[in-house]
Enzyme design. Structure first.
Site, short mmCIF file in Angstrom:
data_model
loop_
_atom_site.label_atom_id
_atom_site.label_comp_id
_atom_site.label_asym_id
_atom_site.label_seq_id
_atom_site.Cartn_x
_atom_site.Cartn_y
_atom_site.Cartn_z
N ASP A 108 38.17 57.73 57.20
CA ASP A 108 37.24 57.56 58.40
C ASP A 108 37.40 58.97 59.07
OD1 ASP A 108 35.50 56.43 60.46
OD2 ASP A 108 37.32 55.80 61.47
N HIS A 119 35.42 66.08 65.58
CA HIS A 119 34.50 66.31 66.88
C HIS A 119 35.13 67.97 67.53
CE1 HIS A 119 32.59 62.52 66.96
NE2 HIS A 119 33.63 61.98 66.73
#
Length: 173
Positions: free
Chosen positions: A49, A53
């Site tokens: 996953d 960012h």
């Protein structure tokens, strides 16, 4: 994902944006249910996953922060904790990271069978280290595991027969 079988919603109590992910972290009972699913084979594979960012997206108030954390670099050491905790055997743990995901996706990878592509990760499961932001190989730093003591270090990665990573950061792409 490793963060869902390692962390609980208590990690969000500090409102650290690096603990904000989707699906969100749940209770200790939910974490145990995930671990039980892995133990019983109900959960076939472990996925990273990996959701990098930028600082602009993560270094803001918890409510405004983007969902997601880095998962690739900590997947192995967090999975190795399942072995230490008696949740999985070494072969089960490695299988859930390698041939099980390949099989689910209909890929031929994840095996050391004769004739298979030479895609191999060499690891030292005994090396312990503190995971620091300077060690992160991603372009972003959004991990709640910075500062954690981890065991299990990837020494080298071979892709299609060529070394593409070694622990010293040399890349041979």
């Amino acid at each position: 994902s490793p963060h869902h079988f390692t962390l609980t919603d208590e990690a969000c109590a500090t409102l650290d944006p690096n603990t904000k992910m989707y699906p969100p972290l749940r209770s200790a009972e939910d974490r145990e249910a995930v671990r039980q699913g892995l133990r019983e084979g109900v959960i076939d594979a472990i996925a990273t996953d990996h959701a990098p960012h930028s600082d602009i997206e993560k270094n803001v108030e918890f409510e405004r922060a983007a969902f997601g954390i880095l998962g690739l670099q900590t997947a192995l050491p967090l999975t190795l904790r399942l072995i230490q905790d008696g949740v999985l055997s070494p072969l089960e743990a490695i299988g859930k990271l390698t041939h099980a995901p390949a099989k689910l996706l209909g890929l031929r990878g994840g095996t050391l069978a004769v004739g298979a592509e030479a895609n191999v990760t060499l690891l030292d499961p005994t090396t312990s280290y503190t995971f620091e932001s300077e060690q992160i190989r991603s372009k972003s730093l959004n991990s709640p595991f910075i500062g954690w003591e981890l065991a299990g270090r990837i020494e080298a990665t071979i892709f299609r027969g060529k070394v593409v990573y070694d622990r010293n950061g040399k890349r041979a792409l």
